[in-house]
Motif scaffolding. Structure first.
Motif, mmCIF file in Angstrom:
data_model
loop_
_atom_site.group_PDB
_atom_site.id
_atom_site.type_symbol
_atom_site.label_atom_id
_atom_site.label_comp_id
_atom_site.label_asym_id
_atom_site.label_seq_id
_atom_site.Cartn_x
_atom_site.Cartn_y
_atom_site.Cartn_z
ATOM 1 N N UNK A 1 11.581 0.973 -6.000
ATOM 2 C CA UNK A 1 12.940 1.488 -5.818
ATOM 3 C C UNK A 1 12.996 2.671 -4.863
ATOM 4 N N UNK A 2 11.854 3.054 -4.303
ATOM 5 C CA UNK A 2 11.804 4.284 -3.496
ATOM 6 C C UNK A 2 12.655 4.211 -2.240
ATOM 7 N N UNK A 3 12.937 2.999 -1.739
ATOM 8 C CA UNK A 3 13.788 2.888 -0.544
ATOM 9 C C UNK A 3 15.251 2.728 -0.909
ATOM 10 N N UNK A 4 15.549 2.486 -2.183
ATOM 11 C CA UNK A 4 16.935 2.229 -2.568
ATOM 12 C C UNK A 4 17.815 3.453 -2.355
ATOM 13 N N UNK A 5 17.250 4.641 -2.571
ATOM 14 C CA UNK A 5 18.040 5.853 -2.358
ATOM 15 C C UNK A 5 18.429 6.042 -0.911
ATOM 16 N N UNK A 6 17.499 5.766 -0.003
ATOM 17 C CA UNK A 6 17.795 5.876 1.429
ATOM 18 C C UNK A 6 18.861 4.860 1.821
ATOM 19 N N UNK A 7 18.704 3.619 1.350
ATOM 20 C CA UNK A 7 19.698 2.590 1.648
ATOM 21 C C UNK A 7 21.039 2.905 1.002
ATOM 22 N N UNK A 8 21.020 3.512 -0.177
ATOM 23 C CA UNK A 8 22.263 3.856 -0.855
ATOM 24 C C UNK A 8 23.114 4.788 -0.004
ATOM 25 N N UNK A 9 22.464 5.672 0.722
ATOM 26 C CA UNK A 9 23.191 6.613 1.567
ATOM 27 C C UNK A 9 23.645 5.972 2.866
ATOM 28 N N UNK A 10 22.788 5.143 3.460
ATOM 29 C CA UNK A 10 23.075 4.612 4.793
ATOM 30 C C UNK A 10 23.779 3.257 4.761
ATOM 31 N N UNK A 11 23.432 2.415 3.810
ATOM 32 C CA UNK A 11 23.955 1.044 3.796
ATOM 33 C C UNK A 11 23.976 0.505 2.374
ATOM 34 N N UNK B 1 0.793 -1.219 0.000
ATOM 35 C CA UNK B 1 0.000 0.000 0.000
ATOM 36 C C UNK B 1 0.822 1.263 0.000
ATOM 37 N N UNK B 2 2.159 1.136 0.056
ATOM 38 C CA UNK B 2 3.036 2.306 0.081
ATOM 39 C C UNK B 2 4.070 2.258 -1.035
ATOM 40 N N UNK B 3 3.805 1.475 -2.053
ATOM 41 C CA UNK B 3 4.729 1.372 -3.173
ATOM 42 C C UNK B 3 5.686 0.203 -3.076
ATOM 43 N N UNK B 4 5.724 -0.454 -1.937
ATOM 44 C CA UNK B 4 6.592 -1.608 -1.763
ATOM 45 C C UNK B 4 5.802 -2.893 -1.735
ATOM 46 N N UNK B 5 6.437 -3.943 -1.259
ATOM 47 C CA UNK B 5 5.807 -5.258 -1.230
ATOM 48 C C UNK B 5 6.126 -5.963 0.080
ATOM 49 N N UNK B 6 5.184 -6.761 0.538
ATOM 50 C CA UNK B 6 5.471 -7.721 1.596
ATOM 51 C C UNK B 6 6.191 -8.917 0.978
ATOM 52 N N UNK B 7 6.821 -9.686 1.828
ATOM 53 C CA UNK B 7 7.522 -10.874 1.351
ATOM 54 C C UNK B 7 6.599 -12.078 1.225
ATOM 55 N N UNK B 8 5.399 -11.994 1.750
ATOM 56 C CA UNK B 8 4.413 -13.059 1.610
ATOM 57 C C UNK B 8 3.138 -12.494 1.002
ATOM 58 N N UNK B 9 2.376 -13.368 0.369
ATOM 59 C CA UNK B 9 1.133 -12.946 -0.270
ATOM 60 C C UNK B 9 0.067 -12.656 0.774
ATOM 61 N N UNK B 10 -0.980 -11.943 0.338
ATOM 62 C CA UNK B 10 -2.036 -11.546 1.275
ATOM 63 C C UNK B 10 -2.859 -12.729 1.763
ATOM 64 N N UNK B 11 -2.775 -13.872 1.068
ATOM 65 C CA UNK B 11 -3.508 -15.048 1.513
ATOM 66 C C UNK B 11 -2.577 -16.132 2.076
ATOM 67 N N UNK B 12 -1.333 -15.756 2.390
ATOM 68 C CA UNK B 12 -0.398 -16.713 2.981
ATOM 69 C C UNK B 12 -0.753 -16.957 4.442
ATOM 70 N N UNK B 13 -0.166 -18.014 5.006
ATOM 71 C CA UNK B 13 -0.380 -18.314 6.422
ATOM 72 C C UNK B 13 -0.013 -17.105 7.272
ATOM 73 N N UNK B 14 -0.905 -16.743 8.177
ATOM 74 C CA UNK B 14 -0.664 -15.593 9.052
ATOM 75 C C UNK B 14 0.283 -15.995 10.175
ATOM 76 N N UNK B 15 1.400 -15.275 10.280
ATOM 77 C CA UNK B 15 2.341 -15.445 11.384
ATOM 78 C C UNK B 15 2.186 -14.257 12.320
ATOM 79 N N UNK B 16 2.996 -14.197 13.383
ATOM 80 C CA UNK B 16 2.780 -13.104 14.337
ATOM 81 C C UNK B 16 3.171 -11.748 13.753
ATOM 82 N N UNK B 17 3.914 -11.737 12.652
ATOM 83 C CA UNK B 17 4.108 -10.514 11.878
ATOM 84 C C UNK B 17 4.257 -10.922 10.416
ATOM 85 N N UNK B 18 3.963 -9.996 9.524
ATOM 86 C CA UNK B 18 4.072 -10.289 8.095
ATOM 87 C C UNK B 18 5.453 -9.845 7.626
#
Length: 666
Positions: free
Chosen positions: A552-562, A495-512
């Motif tokens: 790619x919106x987080x790549x610039x931040x990571x490029x500077x920090x890590x 919902x913010x331009x990125x992706x979760x690592x699991x699908x929306x219908x994957x098994x629910x764990x204590x965090x996604x």
């Protein structure tokens, strides 16, 4: 005691099937049993090629007294991290949060509701037995505190952890990332950081693409220097080909002996691209040896590639790979044995354990034929040893990486056999792992596993299929990649331009799980960005390009920090800045003129250049081939950016001139 691991598809779980521990597989049954008995879950996570997993298994899980404590006080659950990366990811985050470090085997104690309250990694047997007694006592006598601890962990890890986003990295950000990497570059030994030192596979691709776009010599210097140092050291198997997982020292001398498919696929592609950029002979040799090792040692009967070779054989780490001067003389005779010992750095003191040495090749041999003969003799002698065990499950993501690497290496080095193996692996993934746009994570012996595919599976398989299409021109692979990317766009967005690592219908764990940073493989987010960008260039889809740019919106931040943890995102950003270049070659299959144009297109060093191949009559559903006819009945090539094309050309020389940037877009 029921054997609940006997029907597992994971070789790692099968390794534990005969333990005296009453193991469960991950699932509702285990948690229901924990609630029924009112005891905690003991979760043990590892993988088949993991040396310290074997050590803990032999010390504790095969020990009757330890198993008795585990069975009395816990419901014990065994998980293969490669089969269930989602389960591994959320519990590794908890382990790192609680202990400040992580690794495998991972040992996590959970409430029956699934909340982690105590975490660790490898425990020696005596320590582990005390821990089991202590946790059981705490559960019985301090239950409220244990439950509160679990709840605090879940709350802490369930909150928003998004990285601040910005625009996709521009030229200034990418140049700054190279400067940042230069500050941390190990000039003496290549690579980044101190021991242990991992191969920076994704950074190599970024640096090569940055040099291709800008001509920056420092970027090429770091990429070539690191590749050369890794190829010279003991982390590279000097007689068998292929890379070990990492070096335990900063000089690339002693490896951690596991050999993983993902490392070798990524490095095969990087060395192939280094050769394409520079013509370096060592890069060519290492790429081909690595590809041949993948085929000889990892290829399965079904056409896929097994996930790993173990670090151990005959109960000892590295035993299969190491040598002494005496062993060299036994195999080669006195003169060649002494020559080989000097060439490969095998000393009386040894570079590994117990006076044994890992083979290195710090200088080119002075006699190429003698070297070839010695290498063949040592390889034949080594084949008589007991080999490391193979984890022969097929991991979708890693096979996607292998397909891309083998297809490109096969095309660039004119090795049709490697393209054939890439095509067979793709067929296995399509036939066994893929159903209606959805993927399963693993298979074994042609039977699909139960675990759902995660983001990296969709992204890396799509990337591999697009690379295979570029080499073969077969439209089927683009169609399947499109289905996979449609699932990425509909099932994984955050919902913010990125992706979760699991699908929306994957098994629910204590965090996604959601991690945008590269680890030993490209992050799912950046891998998705690359596949989306390539697919957009083939099809003209603005929706896919916009999704790639947002990812790619987080790549610039990571490029500077890590920047070390954003290599693939930065590589994709280089492709975006370069267009990427779109090259359509049309002409009959097998026509020499068309094949020459196609090879010239594939040899393009422009960052992330996208290539398609058609017959000039039927576009095969590929947008970039639409309205791209033969010219005067002759094969032709069209060089485009954003579907705006230069005038078509009919000779490799003209195409090379356009690819070199000497002709402007009309």
């Amino acid at each position: 005691m029921p054997n609940r691991l006997a029907d597992a598809t994971s070789p790692y779980l099968l390794q534990h099937a005969d333990n005296p521990v009453d193991w469960f597989q991950w699932g509702d049954d285990a948690f229901a049993e924990a609630r029924r008995r009112d005891v905690p879950i003991l979760l043990s996570v590892g993988y088949a090629a993991c040396h310290w997993c074997h050590v803990m298994a032999h010390e504790s899980f095969e020990d009757e007294r330890t198993a008795e404590l585990m069975n009395q006080g816990f419901v014990n659950v065994k998980v293969d991290r490669e089969e269930r990366p989602d389960v591994d990811a959320v519990h590794m985050e908890a382990t790192q949060a609680m202990t400040g470090q992580g690794g495998w085997p991972m040992t996590v104690f959970l409430t029956p509701g699934g909340a982690p309250f105590y975490c660790g990694t490898y425990f020696p047997r005596a320590h582990f037995q005390r821990l089991l007694l202590g946790v059981s006592q705490a559960w019985e006598q301090e239950r409220e505190g244990v439950l509160e601890q679990g709840q605090r962990v879940v709350e802490a890890l369930s909150g928003s952890r998004s990285i601040p986003a910005g625009p996709a990295p521009d030229a200034d950000v990418l140049a700054a990332a190279v400067r940042g990497l230069s500050e941390g570059y190990d000039e003496a030994n290549g690579g980044y950081g101190d021991a242990p030192k991992f191969p920076p596979s994704m950074l190599l691709e970024f640096l090569l693409r940055h040099h291709a776009r800008t001509g920056a010599e420092q970027a090429l210097h770091m990429a070539a220097g690191t590749a050369r140092a890794m190829a010279r050291g003991g982390m590279y198997d000097q007689i068998g080909g292929g890379f070990a997982r990492y070096s335990v020292d900063a000089e690339w001398v002693v490896p951690h002996f596991e050999k993983m498919l993902y490392d070798n696929a990524l490095l095969l592609r990087a060395y192939t691209h280094l050769w394409r950029s520079t013509g370096d002979g060592t890069a060519r040799r290492v790429a081909l040896e690595t590809a041949e090792w993948m085929v000889s040692d990892l290829l399965t009967e079904q056409g896929g590639f097994a996930s790993a070779l173990d670090a151990d054989s005959e109960g000892e780490e590295g035993r299969f790979y190491v040598w002494t001067p005496d062993r060299l003389r036994d195999v080669l005779g006195e003169d060649d044995g002494a020559w080989a010992a000097e060439l490969f750095g095998v000393t009386d003191a040894g570079t590994f354990e117990h006076g044994s040495s890992v083979l290195q090749l710090r200088a080119d041999p002075d006699d190429a034929q003698r070297y070839a003969d010695v290498r063949a003799a040592l390889l034949a002698a080594r084949a008589e040893r007991v080999p490391p065990a193979r984890d022969d499950k097929i991991v979708a993501a890693w096979n996607g990486l292998a397909i891309a690497a083998l297809a490109e290496a096969g095309a660039l080095f004119e090795r049709a056999d490697l393209v054939h193996h890439a095509r067979r692996a793709a067929r296995l993934l399509v036939d066994v792992h893929h159903r209606g746009g959805r993927l399963v994570r693993t298979s074994r012996d042609g039977v699909a596993g139960a675990g759902a595919g995660v983001l990296e599976d969709y992204a890396d398989v799509a990337e591999g299929l697009l690379a295979l299409h570029a080499v073969t021109g077969e439209p089927e692979w683009v169609a399947v990649a499109g289905k996979l990317l449609e699932t990425v766009l509909t099932r994984f967005p955050d919902g913010e331009g990125g992706f979760y690592d699991t699908a929306d219908d994957a098994e629910a764990l204590f965090s996604r799980p959601q991690d945008p940073t590269d680890n030993v493989t490209p992050s799912g987010r950046f891998a998705a960005a690359g596949a989306l960008l390539g697919y957009a260039a083939l099809t003209g889809s603005s929706r896919h390009r916009e999704a790639a740019e947002a990812a790619l919106s987080v790549a610039g931040v990571l490029a500077e920090k890590a920047p070390r943890f954003a290599g693939w995102g930065l590589a994709v950003a280089e492709a975006r800045l370069a267009g990427p270049l779109e090259i359509a070659v049309v002409g009959p299959q097998g026509d020499p003129a068309a094949e020459a144009l196609h090879r010239t297109a594939l040899m393009a060093v422009n960052p992330g250049a996208v290539v398609t191949r058609g017959n000039g009559h039927d576009d095969g559903g590929i947008g970039l081939l639409r309205d791209r006819p033969l010219i005067g009945g002759a094969p032709a090539a069209y060089v485009c950016q954003g579907f705006t094309c230069r005038l078509p050309v009919t000779t490799p020389g003209e195409l090379d001139e356009q690819l070199s940037g000497h002709a402007a877009v009309d």
